[in-house]
Design an enzyme around this catalytic site. Structure first.
Site, PDB file in Angstrom:
ATOM      1  CG  ASP A 224      -2.121   0.518   0.808  1.00 43.18           C
ATOM      2  OD1 ASP A 224      -2.205   1.714   0.328  1.00 43.18           O
ATOM      3  OD2 ASP A 224      -3.234   0.140   1.090  1.00 43.18           O
ATOM      4  CE  LYS A 258     -12.738  -7.699   2.696  1.00 45.11           C
ATOM      5  NZ  LYS A 258     -13.483  -6.423   2.555  1.00 45.11           N
ATOM      6  CG  HIS A 262     -15.548  -2.237  -5.213  1.00 44.71           C
ATOM      7  ND1 HIS A 262     -16.611  -2.398  -4.436  1.00 44.71           N
ATOM      8  CD2 HIS A 262     -14.609  -1.558  -4.467  1.00 44.71           C
ATOM      9  CE1 HIS A 262     -16.491  -2.090  -3.356  1.00 44.71           C
ATOM     10  NE2 HIS A 262     -15.236  -1.526  -3.185  1.00 44.71           N
TER      11      HIS A 262
END
Length: 355
Positions: A224, A258, A262
């Site tokens: 990240d 996860k 989207h």
């Protein structure tokens, strides 16, 4: 309207009118639910241990006596919508008391599967307000309705509002822990033969920690932004790596995504999947929604939830929830050959994508 009235009976017209009015007033359902959660009504009912009368509920809420009727009207709506229910109570079973339903059991705060934080966070004014300018956004050029309203992307807004960012992050982490714990317990075959895995966009490592604890032999990495994972300690089989998923992903047997894709449109999602293709030797594991199509959507609560989330992704992130055909197209264009979809509890799915 006159010609339409000639073709349908009066009852159908009344039903159609009520249908429209129910959509117009649907915001009151959401706000009433938020009110009940913020007042702590689900917890009060649960702790009471038996049906709680209106007077008992009002006393437990420590509200002014003048608000008792308002509490009754709030509960009447939420009982009508199936959030709460009523049962006879008292010595002679002459009084009615409120009880939890299966739905409101998800709103108590002492359970691992609570949705109470989602209620408060998704109905935060910053999330709701962009809906008031949807029509302006459709006519304009801003990437999202959120950005058109707030003047900045959602993630920038979070960075400038640390209290909301903290609550939002905690809500997402709780969901990640619940989902990944379920996968490790019920679908362990997806992970048990892997030797290494990168959780891309894994934040503070909630998913990766669950996996690392369940599979000590598995080397887990979390990728990240450096600012997000700075100073987060790892373990013997868990490492945090600062980087950018659009540029490169550390090599591993598998990549976990996860609720990541989207958040992005097709162009960005393709870039992410191409990066995954270069990084993995075995598969990409995606946890996301697979939107039902056609007749499969009819009278289906899961489908409605999926479509609501699609609108949320569009208005907030310029992302989307995808149908199986859209997922397949994305995988093929990124260089993958086949995939397997396993429905999970609720409205999401586990997708394994193979090179």
């Amino acid at each position: 309207m006159a010609s339409a009235a000639q073709q349908v009976n009066k009852n159908d017209l009344v039903q159609a009118q009520s249908h429209v009015f129910n959509h117009i007033c649907a915001f009151l359902s959401s706000m009433s639910l938020k009110c009940a959660v913020e007042l702590g009504i689900p917890d009060i009912i649960q702790k009471h241990g038996k049906p709680i009368t209106l007077i008992e509920l009002a006393e437990a809420l420590s509200l002014p006596p003048s608000r008792t009727e308002a509490v009754y009207r709030l509960m009447r709506l939420l009982v009508n919508s199936g959030i709460f229910a009523t049962q006879k109570t008292g010595e002679n079973q002459e009084e009615e008391g409120y009880v939890l339903t299966l739905s409101s059991s998800f709103l108590t705060t002492d359970t691992e599967y609570t949705l109470a934080p989602f209620v408060v966070n998704l109905l935060n004014p910053a999330q709701v307000k962009p809906g008031h300018i949807f029509s302006e956004w459709y006519r304009g050029t801003a990437p999202t309705a959120f950005e058109a309203d707030q003047g900045m992307p959602f993630w920038n807004y979070l960075a400038l509002n640390p209290e909301y960012e903290k609550k939002f992050g905690a809500t997402m982490a709780k969901n990640s822990h619940l989902v990944m714990t379920s996968i490790v317990r019920e679908h362990k075959e997806v992970l048990e033969n892997l030797k290494s895995l990168v959780d891309v966009g894994g934040g503070t490592g909630t998913c990766a920690r669950v996996i690392a604890d369940a599979f000590p032999h598995l080397k887990c990495m979390v990728l990240d932004l450096p600012t997000l994972i700075a100073n987060i300690p790892g373990t013997n089989n868990l490492e945090f790596i600062g980087g950018n998923m659009f540029e490169s992903i550390p090599p591993a047997d598998a990549v976990l995504l996860k609720n990541t894709l989207h958040n992005w449109g097709d162009e960005e999602a393709l870039m992410i999947m191409k990066s995954c293709r270069k990084a993995i030797t075995t598969k990409v594991i995606i946890i996301d929604i697979v939107v039902k199509e056609g007749k499969k959507q009819e009278n289906d609560e899961f489908s409605k939830t999926q479509l609501y989330f699609d609108m949320l992704m569009m208005s907030t992130h310029n992302g989307k929830e995808r149908t199986e055909k859209e997922w397949e197209k994305l995988f093929i264009e990124a260089g993958f050959t086949h995939y397997k979809i396993t429905p999970l509890m609720g409205f999401s799915s586990l997708i394994e994508v193979f090179p």
